[in-house]
Design a protein around this motif. Structure first.
Motif, mmCIF file in Angstrom:
data_model
loop_
_atom_site.group_PDB
_atom_site.id
_atom_site.type_symbol
_atom_site.label_atom_id
_atom_site.label_comp_id
_atom_site.label_asym_id
_atom_site.label_seq_id
_atom_site.Cartn_x
_atom_site.Cartn_y
_atom_site.Cartn_z
ATOM 1 N N UNK A 1 27.770 39.556 44.599
ATOM 2 C CA UNK A 1 27.807 38.924 45.702
ATOM 3 C C UNK A 1 28.978 37.778 45.628
ATOM 4 N N UNK A 2 29.955 38.087 45.143
ATOM 5 C CA UNK A 2 31.162 37.331 45.263
ATOM 6 C C UNK A 2 31.859 37.370 46.731
ATOM 7 N N UNK B 1 32.399 46.570 43.389
ATOM 8 C CA UNK B 1 32.941 45.804 44.564
ATOM 9 C C UNK B 1 31.933 44.930 45.157
ATOM 10 N N UNK B 2 32.132 44.146 45.853
ATOM 11 C CA UNK B 2 31.301 43.006 46.774
ATOM 12 C C UNK B 2 30.149 43.928 47.393
ATOM 13 N N UNK C 1 30.266 39.292 32.112
ATOM 14 C CA UNK C 1 30.742 39.406 33.489
ATOM 15 C C UNK C 1 32.307 38.749 33.684
ATOM 16 N N UNK C 2 33.146 39.313 34.540
ATOM 17 C CA UNK C 2 34.360 38.552 34.714
ATOM 18 C C UNK C 2 34.686 38.612 36.168
ATOM 19 N N UNK C 3 35.205 37.590 36.612
ATOM 20 C CA UNK C 3 35.846 37.397 38.070
ATOM 21 C C UNK C 3 37.201 37.674 38.056
ATOM 22 N N UNK C 4 37.728 38.113 38.983
ATOM 23 C CA UNK C 4 39.408 38.542 39.212
ATOM 24 C C UNK C 4 40.202 37.172 38.572
ATOM 25 N N UNK C 5 39.604 36.039 38.859
ATOM 26 C CA UNK C 5 40.359 34.696 38.358
ATOM 27 C C UNK C 5 40.198 34.562 36.741
ATOM 28 N N UNK D 1 22.455 38.008 40.044
ATOM 29 C CA UNK D 1 23.318 38.381 41.060
ATOM 30 C C UNK D 1 24.725 37.223 41.023
ATOM 31 N N UNK D 2 25.695 37.873 40.826
ATOM 32 C CA UNK D 2 27.051 36.997 40.777
ATOM 33 C C UNK D 2 27.517 36.562 41.900
ATOM 34 N N UNK D 3 27.535 35.307 42.100
ATOM 35 C CA UNK D 3 28.105 34.514 43.365
ATOM 36 C C UNK D 3 29.213 33.527 42.727
ATOM 37 N N UNK D 4 29.933 32.955 43.662
ATOM 38 C CA UNK D 4 30.890 32.296 43.463
ATOM 39 C C UNK D 4 30.775 31.001 42.450
#
Length: 144
Positions: free
Chosen positions: A38-39, A62-63, A85-89, A116-119
């Protein structure tokens, strides 16, 4: 005397089951774990989950999509799953997504654990209370 010992053992077993009625001594219940992306801004989430016995592989979510699996706890109720888990940054986290503790399993309503992955970080859905709880903040690498 032997009959007395047998009765005592039976009483102890019954009492032990009464103390933790939500957790079956025989693993017959099926558990479901969900990891949801849920990024914001259509960020793709990298995910790699495993247990001691099962590597569930690497996934790119994907989101708005999720990865999920189901399983039964082992006889000794020591089943443990964890995910990286890893975000694009490159902010990331490595954490347990399933383990045998009542306070955790209560939030999953003893069957569905929804992460849920959030910002801001990674949240666990507290199903009985109907809300997401922040469990893990994103970390700068390395995330081991």
């Amino acid at each position: 005397m032997s009959s007395l010992r047998l009765n005592l053992v039976a009483v102890i077993v019954v009492l032990a089951l009464a103390i933790r009625p939500s957790v079956s001594p025989i693993p017959t219940k099926t558990w479901h774990v969900h990891v949801v992306n849920n990024l914001s801004n259509n960020q793709t989430l990298f995910l790699h989950c495993k247990s001691k016995d099962d590597d569930l592989g690497e996934h790119k979510l994907t989101t708005g999509t999720e990865s999920n699996w189901k399983f039964k706890e082992n006889f000794f109720q020591t089943t443990l799953f964890w995910c990286y888990l890893r975000k694009p940054d490159n902010f990331c986290n490595n954490f347990k997504v399933f383990w045998n503790e009542d306070f955790f399993q209560f939030r999953c309503r003893y069957k569905d654990c929804i992460w849920t992955a959030k910002d801001e970080g990674i949240y666990l859905k507290n199903i009985p209370e109907g809300r997401d709880e922040l469990w893990q903040k994103w970390k700068q690498p390395p995330c081991n």
